[in-house]
Design an enzyme around this catalytic site. Structure first.
Site, PDB file in Angstrom:
ATOM      1  N   ASP A 206       0.647  -1.154  -0.065  1.00  0.00           N
ATOM      2  CA  ASP A 206       0.033   0.025  -0.005  1.00  0.00           C
ATOM      3  C   ASP A 206       0.980   1.300  -0.112  1.00  0.00           C
ATOM      4  O   ASP A 206       2.028   1.259   0.364  1.00  0.00           O
ATOM      5  CB  ASP A 206      -0.749   0.085   1.234  1.00  0.00           C
ATOM      6  CG  ASP A 206      -2.102   1.096   1.113  1.00  0.00           C
ATOM      7  OD1 ASP A 206      -2.343   1.392   0.007  1.00  0.00           O
ATOM      8  OD2 ASP A 206      -2.642   1.304   2.349  1.00  0.00           O
TER       9      ASP A 206
ATOM     10  N   GLY B 247       0.105   5.323  -4.223  1.00  0.00           N
ATOM     11  CA  GLY B 247      -0.245   6.683  -4.895  1.00  0.00           C
ATOM     12  C   GLY B 247       0.116   7.833  -3.997  1.00  0.00           C
ATOM     13  O   GLY B 247       0.621   8.977  -4.663  1.00  0.00           O
TER      14      GLY B 247
ATOM     15  N   HIS C 188       2.925   3.387  -8.837  1.00  0.00           N
ATOM     16  CA  HIS C 188       2.712   1.714  -9.043  1.00  0.00           C
ATOM     17  C   HIS C 188       3.900   1.323  -9.789  1.00  0.00           C
ATOM     18  O   HIS C 188       4.356   0.142  -9.590  1.00  0.00           O
ATOM     19  CB  HIS C 188       1.457   1.527 -10.131  1.00  0.00           C
ATOM     20  CG  HIS C 188       0.139   2.036  -9.211  1.00  0.00           C
ATOM     21  ND1 HIS C 188      -0.080   1.603  -7.682  1.00  0.00           N
ATOM     22  CD2 HIS C 188      -0.768   2.632  -9.512  1.00  0.00           C
ATOM     23  CE1 HIS C 188      -1.180   2.157  -7.594  1.00  0.00           C
ATOM     24  NE2 HIS C 188      -1.815   2.748  -8.624  1.00  0.00           N
TER      25      HIS C 188
ATOM     26  N   THR D 286     -10.449  -7.066  -5.554  1.00  0.00           N
ATOM     27  CA  THR D 286     -11.880  -7.151  -6.104  1.00  0.00           C
ATOM     28  C   THR D 286     -12.455  -5.757  -6.252  1.00  0.00           C
ATOM     29  O   THR D 286     -13.339  -5.239  -6.991  1.00  0.00           O
ATOM     30  CB  THR D 286     -12.810  -8.296  -5.531  1.00  0.00           C
ATOM     31  OG1 THR D 286     -12.758  -8.047  -4.056  1.00  0.00           O
ATOM     32  CG2 THR D 286     -12.474  -9.698  -6.085  1.00  0.00           C
TER      33      THR D 286
ATOM     34  N   TRP E  21     -11.428  -2.399  -9.087  1.00  0.00           N
ATOM     35  CA  TRP E  21     -11.985  -1.951 -10.307  1.00  0.00           C
ATOM     36  C   TRP E  21     -12.753  -0.609 -10.253  1.00  0.00           C
ATOM     37  O   TRP E  21     -12.795   0.047 -11.434  1.00  0.00           O
ATOM     38  CB  TRP E  21     -12.991  -2.922 -10.800  1.00  0.00           C
ATOM     39  CG  TRP E  21     -12.482  -4.237 -10.944  1.00  0.00           C
ATOM     40  CD1 TRP E  21     -12.482  -5.541  -9.905  1.00  0.00           C
ATOM     41  CD2 TRP E  21     -11.493  -5.043 -11.971  1.00  0.00           C
ATOM     42  NE1 TRP E  21     -11.912  -6.427 -10.692  1.00  0.00           N
ATOM     43  CE2 TRP E  21     -11.238  -6.363 -11.762  1.00  0.00           C
ATOM     44  CE3 TRP E  21     -11.041  -4.299 -13.359  1.00  0.00           C
ATOM     45  CZ2 TRP E  21     -10.393  -7.067 -12.775  1.00  0.00           C
ATOM     46  CZ3 TRP E  21     -10.283  -5.102 -14.180  1.00  0.00           C
ATOM     47  CH2 TRP E  21     -10.122  -6.463 -13.820  1.00  0.00           C
TER      48      TRP E  21
ATOM     49  N   ARG F 259     -11.385   1.986  -9.528  1.00  0.00           N
ATOM     50  CA  ARG F 259     -10.638   3.232  -9.586  1.00  0.00           C
ATOM     51  C   ARG F 259     -10.622   3.483 -11.184  1.00  0.00           C
ATOM     52  O   ARG F 259     -11.200   2.990 -11.848  1.00  0.00           O
ATOM     53  CB  ARG F 259      -8.718   2.723  -9.489  1.00  0.00           C
ATOM     54  CG  ARG F 259      -8.962   2.431  -7.967  1.00  0.00           C
ATOM     55  CD  ARG F 259      -7.547   1.968  -7.691  1.00  0.00           C
ATOM     56  NE  ARG F 259      -7.358   1.988  -6.139  1.00  0.00           N
ATOM     57  CZ  ARG F 259      -6.214   2.072  -5.561  1.00  0.00           C
ATOM     58  NH1 ARG F 259      -4.947   2.374  -6.167  1.00  0.00           N
ATOM     59  NH2 ARG F 259      -6.214   1.833  -4.229  1.00  0.00           N
TER      60      ARG F 259
ATOM     61  N   LEU G 107      11.154 -20.466  -3.093  1.00  0.00           N
ATOM     62  CA  LEU G 107      10.136 -19.588  -2.763  1.00  0.00           C
ATOM     63  C   LEU G 107       8.832 -19.711  -3.473  1.00  0.00           C
ATOM     64  O   LEU G 107       8.937 -19.795  -4.767  1.00  0.00           O
ATOM     65  CB  LEU G 107      10.535 -18.291  -2.504  1.00  0.00           C
ATOM     66  CG  LEU G 107       9.829 -16.991  -2.433  1.00  0.00           C
ATOM     67  CD1 LEU G 107       9.213 -16.841  -0.866  1.00  0.00           C
ATOM     68  CD2 LEU G 107       9.945 -15.721  -2.811  1.00  0.00           C
TER      69      LEU G 107
ATOM     70  N   ARG H  17      -5.665  -1.510   8.888  1.00  0.00           N
ATOM     71  CA  ARG H  17      -6.758  -2.439   8.452  1.00  0.00           C
ATOM     72  C   ARG H  17      -6.203  -3.571   7.350  1.00  0.00           C
ATOM     73  O   ARG H  17      -5.289  -3.322   6.819  1.00  0.00           O
ATOM     74  CB  ARG H  17      -7.908  -1.761   7.874  1.00  0.00           C
ATOM     75  CG  ARG H  17      -7.683  -0.924   6.640  1.00  0.00           C
ATOM     76  CD  ARG H  17      -8.703  -0.028   6.018  1.00  0.00           C
ATOM     77  NE  ARG H  17      -8.359   0.815   5.095  1.00  0.00           N
ATOM     78  CZ  ARG H  17      -7.980   2.035   5.286  1.00  0.00           C
ATOM     79  NH1 ARG H  17      -8.584   2.727   6.510  1.00  0.00           N
ATOM     80  NH2 ARG H  17      -7.820   2.713   4.374  1.00  0.00           N
ATOM     81  N   LEU H  18      -7.224  -4.608   7.539  1.00  0.00           N
ATOM     82  CA  LEU H  18      -6.686  -5.704   6.422  1.00  0.00           C
ATOM     83  C   LEU H  18      -7.254  -5.570   5.212  1.00  0.00           C
ATOM     84  O   LEU H  18      -6.768  -6.022   4.287  1.00  0.00           O
ATOM     85  CB  LEU H  18      -7.409  -6.980   7.096  1.00  0.00           C
ATOM     86  CG  LEU H  18      -6.580  -7.467   8.513  1.00  0.00           C
ATOM     87  CD1 LEU H  18      -7.578  -8.865   8.784  1.00  0.00           C
ATOM     88  CD2 LEU H  18      -5.335  -7.928   8.051  1.00  0.00           C
TER      89      LEU H  18
ATOM     90  N   GLU I 223       0.503 -12.952  12.907  1.00  0.00           N
ATOM     91  CA  GLU I 223       1.193 -11.434  13.572  1.00  0.00           C
ATOM     92  C   GLU I 223       1.104 -10.444  12.362  1.00  0.00           C
ATOM     93  O   GLU I 223       1.568 -10.582  11.467  1.00  0.00           O
ATOM     94  CB  GLU I 223       2.596 -11.688  13.882  1.00  0.00           C
ATOM     95  CG  GLU I 223       2.711 -12.709  15.061  1.00  0.00           C
ATOM     96  CD  GLU I 223       1.869 -12.563  16.510  1.00  0.00           C
ATOM     97  OE1 GLU I 223       1.982 -11.280  16.630  1.00  0.00           O
ATOM     98  OE2 GLU I 223       1.392 -13.474  17.076  1.00  0.00           O
TER      99      GLU I 223
END
Ligand code: FPP
Length: 259
Positions: free
Chosen positions: A36, A39, A53, A82, A85, A87, A147, A210-211, A223
């Site tokens: 996050d 922007g 981005h 989901t 979109w 944006r 990985l 937040r998630l 965690e």
């Protein structure tokens, strides 16, 4: 250490020394990251959001390499939700192109470094070009044992649970399952993340707490590690800081402190 990766040369030796300061017995198996702040990072520099981005994709390259060198088994990153979109169309198009270009440019390096690519989300709704790259990336890296890079694209935690419930309901209808056979393990096996361990550590940069609909079911005992730094400024050093913090924590999974 990764032999060959991306033109921006980081100081491999210093990083390797830093990675060696981690408790090797408590490396998180699975790290999830909400990438996050792209922007905001761009806007602070008077640049369009899309510039952020691009920079975020660059950070992802460095963090994949770091996670692999550290010995993390699974890295799940949130590339497109989901809800994204909603944006502006230009931003959505740019993100799709960035994802597609990323897969194109990284696939060879991923392969050379034994990385296996997986994808979670409503992939069938993505532009055909992106879907083709996804299939190719999965196929070409399927035999790799290092990985697992798990990219969440058009992903939503609620949509994932809905999808699992629909498949399970269908199996009940067809008589393949009875309702009392539905338990946590069965639901796990019907999620996009089937076969992967739950995330041990979830990192969210950029200051939001937040998630955001990311791995809702899987993060029940994950965690959390949050930082104000925006994703384009996130570094392997910060990843190490997050893991060190994780290594100090006591995980009880609802039980009691060990005596
Ligand atoms: C959130 O920042 C980020 C996204 C919605 C996209 C994440 C995409 C990348 C890091 C690059 C492309 C991905 C790959 C796999 C190459 P934001 O735009 O919400 O930032 P803001 O909260 O500051 O507005």
């Amino acid at each position: 250490m990764w032999k060959k990766w991306f033109s921006k040369k980081v100081n491999d030796e210093n990083l390797e020394n830093l990675y060696n300061t981690l408790d090797q017995d408590r490396i998180p198996k699975h790290i999830a990251i909400i990438m996050d702040g792209n922007g905001r990072w761009a806007q602070k520099r008077g640049m369009p959001r899309t510039f952020g981005h691009h920079a975020g994709a660059e950070t992802l390259r460095n963090i994949v390499r770091a996670a692999s060198d550290i010995g993390v088994q699974v890295l799940t990153t949130y590339a497109f939700s989901t809800e994204n979109w909603k944006r502006p169309r230009d931003e959505v198009n740019l993100l799709m192109k960035l994802i597609s270009d990323y897969l194109d440019s990284e696939i060879e390096e991923m392969n050379q470094n034994n990385v296996r690519m997986r994808f979670i989300g409503k992939l069938a709704e993505l532009p055909q070009g992106v879907q083709d790259k996804i299939v190719e990336s999965q196929q070409r890296t399927a035999g790799n044992t290092g990985l697992i890079l798990n990219l969440a694209i058009n992903y939503g935690g609620r949509a994932e649970v809905v999808h699992a419930v629909q498949i399970i309901a269908q199996k009940v209808l067809q008589g393949e399952l009875t309702p009392d056979q539905i338990d946590v393990d069965l639901i796990n096996r019907h999620l996009y993340t089937a076969g992967l361990p739950d995330p041990d550590l979830l990192i969210r940069p950029s200051g939001d707490l937040r998630l955001s609909n990311f791995l809702l079911w899987q993060s029940a005992y994950t965690e959390l590690w949050l930082t104000d730094i925006n994703w384009p400024d996130f570094t392997p050093e910060l990843l190490v800081e997050a893991i060190k913090d994780f290594q100090k924590r006591e995980r009880r999974f609802g039980g009691l402190k060990k005596k």
